[in-house]
Design a protein around this motif. Sequence first.
Motif, mmCIF file in Angstrom:
data_model
loop_
_atom_site.group_PDB
_atom_site.id
_atom_site.type_symbol
_atom_site.label_atom_id
_atom_site.label_comp_id
_atom_site.label_asym_id
_atom_site.label_seq_id
_atom_site.Cartn_x
_atom_site.Cartn_y
_atom_site.Cartn_z
ATOM 1 N N GLU A 14 0.845 -1.185 0.000
ATOM 2 C CA GLU A 14 0.000 0.000 0.000
ATOM 3 C C GLU A 14 0.882 1.238 0.000
ATOM 4 N N ARG A 64 -6.023 -0.738 -6.786
ATOM 5 C CA ARG A 64 -7.178 0.117 -6.522
ATOM 6 C C ARG A 64 -6.703 1.397 -5.856
ATOM 7 N N CYS A 65 -7.265 2.516 -6.276
ATOM 8 C CA CYS A 65 -7.051 3.787 -5.602
ATOM 9 C C CYS A 65 -8.295 4.108 -4.781
ATOM 10 N N MET A 66 -8.077 4.539 -3.553
ATOM 11 C CA MET A 66 -9.192 4.872 -2.677
ATOM 12 C C MET A 66 -8.918 6.215 -2.015
ATOM 13 N N GLU A 73 -11.002 0.235 4.118
ATOM 14 C CA GLU A 73 -10.622 0.267 2.703
ATOM 15 C C GLU A 73 -9.681 -0.890 2.371
ATOM 16 N N ARG A 76 -11.705 -4.034 2.137
ATOM 17 C CA ARG A 76 -12.423 -4.057 0.854
ATOM 18 C C ARG A 76 -11.490 -4.466 -0.275
ATOM 19 N N PHE A 77 -10.258 -3.968 -0.255
ATOM 20 C CA PHE A 77 -9.283 -4.346 -1.277
ATOM 21 C C PHE A 77 -8.945 -5.833 -1.188
ATOM 22 N N ALA A 80 -11.641 -7.781 -2.736
ATOM 23 C CA ALA A 80 -11.571 -7.699 -4.201
ATOM 24 C C ALA A 80 -10.480 -8.612 -4.741
#
Length: 93
Positions: A14, A64-66, A73, A76-77, A80
């Motif tokens: 990250e 993914r960009c959040m 978050e 959630r990644f 996914a």
Amino acid sequence: MEPPAHTVVLSIDEKSQIQALERTRPNRPLGPGHSAAQTHDYTRHGTTTLFAALTVLEGTVLGRCMQRHRHGEFIRFLNAVEAAVPTLSNLED
């Protein structure tokens, strides 16, 4: 390293607080032997967080960009990533 058969090896990382900048003009080359010049002024569009997973065997990246960088978050990644990675029954076929 020797992972067990029928496994998927992922490398997850990250990067938080990536600045989204927009320069007033594109970079311009100065000439042979000189690096490109950037303008001093820019418009700042806030920050973003990038989550990325590298499939080591295939060399593919799921990213993914959040807007925020909290544990919700990241979970959630991870969900996914789990949905995108093939199941063990698909690997045996």
